[in-house]
Design an enzyme around this catalytic site. Structure first.
Site, short mmCIF file in Angstrom:
data_model
loop_
_atom_site.label_atom_id
_atom_site.label_comp_id
_atom_site.label_asym_id
_atom_site.label_seq_id
_atom_site.Cartn_x
_atom_site.Cartn_y
_atom_site.Cartn_z
N LYS A 116 49.58 -10.69 42.50
CA LYS A 116 51.02 -10.47 42.31
C LYS A 116 51.79 -10.25 43.61
CE LYS A 116 51.74 -11.16 38.83
NZ LYS A 116 51.60 -12.57 38.33
N TRP A 172 54.08 -18.66 44.88
CA TRP A 172 55.16 -19.02 45.81
C TRP A 172 54.57 -19.70 47.05
CZ3 TRP A 172 58.85 -14.67 48.05
CH2 TRP A 172 60.03 -15.26 48.52
N HIS A 200 42.09 -14.40 45.18
CA HIS A 200 42.42 -12.98 45.37
C HIS A 200 41.18 -12.21 45.83
CE1 HIS A 200 46.19 -13.67 43.42
NE2 HIS A 200 45.71 -13.73 42.19
N SER A 217 54.40 -5.46 39.22
CA SER A 217 54.26 -6.85 38.78
C SER A 217 52.90 -7.04 38.09
CB SER A 217 54.38 -7.77 40.00
OG SER A 217 54.25 -9.11 39.64
N GLY A 243 61.08 -11.24 40.64
CA GLY A 243 61.04 -11.80 41.99
C GLY A 243 61.92 -11.05 42.98
P1 A3P Z 1 57.52 -10.11 39.75
O1 A3P Z 1 56.58 -9.83 38.62
O2 A3P Z 1 57.85 -8.87 40.55
O3 A3P Z 1 58.73 -10.87 39.34
P2 A3P Z 1 51.59 -14.12 42.14
O4 A3P Z 1 51.98 -15.55 42.23
O5 A3P Z 1 50.81 -13.63 43.32
O6 A3P Z 1 50.94 -13.82 40.83
O7 A3P Z 1 52.93 -13.26 42.23
C1 A3P Z 1 53.85 -13.26 41.17
C2 A3P Z 1 55.08 -12.50 41.61
O8 A3P Z 1 55.79 -13.30 42.57
C3 A3P Z 1 56.04 -12.27 40.45
O9 A3P Z 1 56.74 -11.07 40.80
C4 A3P Z 1 56.92 -13.49 40.56
O10 A3P Z 1 58.17 -13.39 39.90
C5 A3P Z 1 57.09 -13.58 42.08
N1 A3P Z 1 57.54 -14.89 42.54
C6 A3P Z 1 57.05 -16.10 42.22
N2 A3P Z 1 57.76 -17.07 42.82
C7 A3P Z 1 58.72 -16.44 43.56
C8 A3P Z 1 59.78 -16.91 44.39
N3 A3P Z 1 60.01 -18.21 44.58
N4 A3P Z 1 60.58 -15.98 44.98
C9 A3P Z 1 60.36 -14.66 44.79
N5 A3P Z 1 59.37 -14.17 44.00
C10 A3P Z 1 58.57 -15.05 43.39
#
Ligand code: A3P
Length: 314
Positions: free
Chosen positions: A59, A64, A124, A156, A277
């Protein structure tokens, strides 16, 4: 011992939801989606010099980073993504395909070994579970490490665990918080994941980025990733990649939003992988006491590291 917890098969007490969906391997809690045989397959896998491993604590912006790397690899052409999904282009190397049959399920690593080069891979895994040639002080392939402040990563992760069935469905934030503080959530401790990569940040094969910096200046992150991947782009191409990779753009894209893959398997109403996000959502969850206890641990673990994380404006 509480009736909602157990020590059976674990080195210390875990909530029932963890006992039902997880096991412990070398002191680390792991969900059955990442069985021991998959972790061993990753650890013993052959690293190719042109591999790029996206390594994160859960998370922290993994998806991204995947999006950015795929677009950089494809010189900013969105057509690279058309008709497919970033999660298919960047496999999650330590998972099995059927968590209900972790002893016999095919492993993602089986596919990864057959992928053509250059490979983009996501993981991870803590250093002790990564391929030997990646976890060494002299990594033999490129590693893009993305770190997110642990308080937002925790919030998250709590939501994600309650979204995706193979992970434990914690009964409350308070229960999750205690496990997170103890480093006893799936994939283990934030500190053990982040700090070894921070120490290697100056190695030419390592690029260490922070989620919060990516939020502040996405074109800068695109440029850093492009340089790291040996690409030189015009400002227009950099901006195009950044525009396609904002939270809003990814949430709206069927090639980037993981819900498309996840929701096919579960009915989760209006919950979404692309949740908020933002930086600082932890303030809506941590009680004053939890914050104090977390800060004590944070200060102890981070002292002398030189790593400063951004927890959002007060
Ligand atoms: P939140 O749950 O705080 O919204 P991962 O990909 O490592 O699982 O991380 C997921 C987290 O990254 C989620 O956070 C998701 O919304 C956020 N995320 C994914 N794409 C993003 C982007 N383009 N910009 C900002 N946050 C992003």
């Amino acid at each position: 011992m509480s009736k909602d917890s157990t020590t059976e098969g674990f080195s210390s007490r875990v909530p029932d939801c963890v006992a039902e969906s997880c096991f412990e391997y070398q002191g680390v809690i792991l969900s059955y989606i990442t069985p021991k045989r998959a972790i061993d397959a990753v650890r013993n896998s052959k690293v190719r010099p042109d591999d790029l491993y996206i390594v994160t604590y859960p998370k922290s912006g993994t998806t991204w980073a995947e999006q950015l790397c795929v677009l950089v690899k494809g010189d900013g052409e969105k057509s690279t993504l058309e008709g497919t999904h970033i999660m298919k282009l960047v496999p999650f190397i330590e998972i099995c395909l059927d968590h209900r049959n972790p002893e016999t399920s095919p492993l993602k690593m089986d596919e990864v070994e057959k992928m053509p080069s250059p490979r983009l891979l996501r993981t991870h895994c803590l250093p002790k579970f990564l391929p030997y040639d990646v976890s060494t002080d002299d990594p033999k392939a490129k590693v893009l490490y993305v770190a997110r402040n642990p308080k937002d990563a925790a919030v998250s992760y709590y939501h994600f665990c309650n979204y995706v069935p193979p992970l434990p469905s914690y009964p409350s934030w308070d229960v999750f918080f205690e496990e997170f503080l103890a480093g006893r959530v799936p994939q283990g401790s934030w500190f053990e994941n982040v700090l070894p990569w921070w120490r290697k940040r100056n190695h030419p094969n390592v690029l260490f980025l922070k989620y919060e910096d990516m939020k502040k200046d996405l074109p800068k992150a695109v440029k850093q990733i492009a340089e790291f991947m040996g690409k030189s782009f015009t400002d227009d191409v950099i901006q195009k990649i950044a525009d396609a990779s904002t939270f809003k753009a990814m949430k709206e894209s069927s090639s980037s939003n993981p819900d498309i893959l996840i929701k096919g398997r579960i009915d989760e109403g209006n919950k979404s992988f692309m949740r908020k996000g933002i930086v600082g959502d932890w303030k809506n969850y941590f009680s004053d006491d939890q914050n104090k206890r977390f800060d004590e641990l944070y200060n102890k673990e981070m002292t002398g590291s030189g790593l400063e994380m951004d927890f959002g404006s007060p």
